[in-house]
Design a protein around this motif. Structure first.
Motif, short mmCIF file in Angstrom:
data_model
loop_
_atom_site.label_atom_id
_atom_site.label_comp_id
_atom_site.label_asym_id
_atom_site.label_seq_id
_atom_site.Cartn_x
_atom_site.Cartn_y
_atom_site.Cartn_z
N ASP A 75 0.80 -0.97 0.15
CA ASP A 75 -0.03 0.07 0.22
C ASP A 75 0.87 1.30 -0.16
OD1 ASP A 75 -2.19 1.75 0.02
OD2 ASP A 75 -2.73 1.06 1.84
N ASN A 76 1.69 1.31 -1.11
CA ASN A 76 2.63 2.22 -1.22
C ASN A 76 2.44 3.34 -2.05
OD1 ASN A 76 4.77 1.32 0.11
ND2 ASN A 76 4.43 -0.36 -1.47
N ARG A 77 1.73 4.65 -1.88
CA ARG A 77 1.07 5.45 -2.14
C ARG A 77 1.77 6.18 -3.22
NH1 ARG A 77 -3.21 4.73 -0.55
NH2 ARG A 77 -4.52 4.28 2.27
N ASP A 78 1.51 6.95 -4.57
CA ASP A 78 1.92 7.69 -5.32
C ASP A 78 2.87 9.00 -4.39
OD1 ASP A 78 2.97 8.11 -7.84
OD2 ASP A 78 1.60 9.65 -8.51
N THR A 79 4.23 9.08 -4.80
CA THR A 79 5.32 9.76 -4.28
C THR A 79 4.59 11.34 -4.87
OG1 THR A 79 6.92 9.41 -5.52
CG2 THR A 79 7.11 8.11 -3.57
N GLU A 80 6.21 11.50 -4.17
CA GLU A 80 5.98 13.25 -4.60
C GLU A 80 6.76 13.25 -5.26
OE1 GLU A 80 4.35 16.20 -4.10
OE2 GLU A 80 2.23 15.13 -3.13
N GLU A 81 7.46 14.05 -6.60
CA GLU A 81 8.37 14.55 -7.61
C GLU A 81 9.63 14.36 -6.62
OE1 GLU A 81 9.82 14.25 -10.71
OE2 GLU A 81 7.82 14.60 -11.09
N GLY A 82 10.86 13.63 -6.26
CA GLY A 82 11.72 13.62 -5.42
C GLY A 82 12.14 12.85 -4.24
N GLN A 83 10.67 12.04 -3.50
CA GLN A 83 11.08 11.39 -2.92
C GLN A 83 11.12 9.83 -3.06
OE1 GLN A 83 6.62 11.62 -2.21
NE2 GLN A 83 7.11 12.34 0.33
N ASN A 84 11.72 9.19 -2.58
CA ASN A 84 12.69 7.85 -2.84
C ASN A 84 11.25 7.19 -2.92
OD1 ASN A 84 14.86 9.03 -1.88
ND2 ASN A 84 15.33 7.96 -0.18
N THR A 85 11.89 5.55 -4.22
CA THR A 85 11.20 5.14 -5.06
C THR A 85 11.01 3.67 -3.33
OG1 THR A 85 11.20 4.94 -6.33
CG2 THR A 85 10.69 2.85 -6.06
N LEU A 86 9.86 3.52 -2.82
CA LEU A 86 9.11 2.29 -1.53
C LEU A 86 10.39 2.50 -0.73
CD1 LEU A 86 9.22 -0.57 -3.97
CD2 LEU A 86 7.94 0.35 -2.61
N THR A 87 11.72 1.71 0.12
CA THR A 87 13.11 1.70 1.10
C THR A 87 13.82 2.30 0.15
OG1 THR A 87 12.28 -0.58 0.90
CG2 THR A 87 11.45 0.86 2.91
N ALA A 88 14.25 2.22 -1.30
CA ALA A 88 15.49 2.65 -1.73
C ALA A 88 15.91 3.46 -1.54
CB ALA A 88 14.73 2.35 -3.05
N ASN A 89 17.24 4.00 -1.43
CA ASN A 89 18.03 5.19 -1.11
C ASN A 89 17.82 6.41 -2.41
OD1 ASN A 89 19.75 4.37 -3.41
ND2 ASN A 89 20.98 2.72 -1.47
N ARG A 90 17.17 6.14 -3.19
CA ARG A 90 17.47 7.60 -4.60
C ARG A 90 15.58 7.20 -4.69
NH1 ARG A 90 21.74 5.40 -9.17
NH2 ARG A 90 20.15 4.43 -9.89
N PRO A 91 14.50 8.36 -5.76
CA PRO A 91 14.39 8.06 -5.95
C PRO A 91 13.61 7.79 -7.27
CG PRO A 91 14.96 10.43 -6.26
CD PRO A 91 15.95 9.77 -5.53
N LEU A 92 14.92 7.60 -8.26
CA LEU A 92 14.61 7.20 -9.87
C LEU A 92 15.44 6.09 -10.14
CD1 LEU A 92 14.77 10.79 -11.28
CD2 LEU A 92 13.22 9.96 -10.38
#
Length: 190
Positions: A75-92
């Motif tokens: 249940d991982n809601r859509d992030t804001e631009e620049g927020q990390n993906t899931l528990t990764a250490n970066r967004p992209l």
């Protein structure tokens, strides 16, 4: 022209009828059932220079991956631009292999779908129950009908990637004939 239109309509009915008549995918529970399950799902990440497909995500994970902090569930809601993906250490440019179990308490026929941004191949109980091989905003996969033969823990194996922009990953499930609901994070363990 009229004959061609009739033939096209008949073909469409045949395809729709075949899809509706397809048997649900039967899920296989974990055997033996796990004990001492910790909350959430295990995850390993790779950070390729770019990732545009499931094949590229899989290759990146084979070349080199690192364990990430477990994710609470799907249940991982859509992030804001620049927020990390899931528990990764970066967004992209993130590839992830997510594993663990989902506890399914109600036997019978159910429908499952996912919302994903970007690509996803999700397997539960040995069956592929969600797939999208491409890039999209947070949008759904095709609804998959499954049969849950008995209550218990079912293995989860997900290949996921996020390329640019925002990221999301959700799972919905519900009894056949009812609208699928968001799966609570408490249903997942590893």
């Amino acid at each position: 022209m009229k004959i061609l239109m009739q033939a096209a309509a008949a073909a469409a009915v045949t395809v729709l009828g075949a899809a509706a008549a397809a048997a649900p995918l039967t899920l296989t529970p974990a055997n033996p059932q796990p004990s001492g399950v910790k909350p959430g799902l295990a995850v390993v990440y790779a950070y390729p220079q770019d990732v545009k497909s499931l094949a590229e995500a899989s290759s990146a994970l084979k070349i080199g991956s690192e364990p990430g902090r477990p994710i609470a569930g799907l249940d991982n809601r859509d992030t804001e631009e620049g927020q990390n993906t899931l528990t990764a250490n970066r967004p992209l440019h993130v590839a992830a292999r997510i594993t663990g179990y989902v506890k399914l308490d109600t036997p019978g026929i159910h429908n499952i779908d996912f919302l994903t941004n970007d690509g996803l191949r999700a397997s539960i109980g040995g069956q592929i129950v969600g797939e999208f091989d491409g890039r999209q905003s947070c949008d759904s996969t095709v609804l998959t009908q499954v049969e849950v033969p008995s209550p218990g823990w079912y293995p989860v194996d997900i290949l996921y990637f996020q390329r640019l922009g925002t990221a999301c990953l959700h799972m919905r499930m519900g009894p056949d004939g009812k609208r699928p609901k968001w799966m609570k994070d408490s249903a997942f363990g590893h």
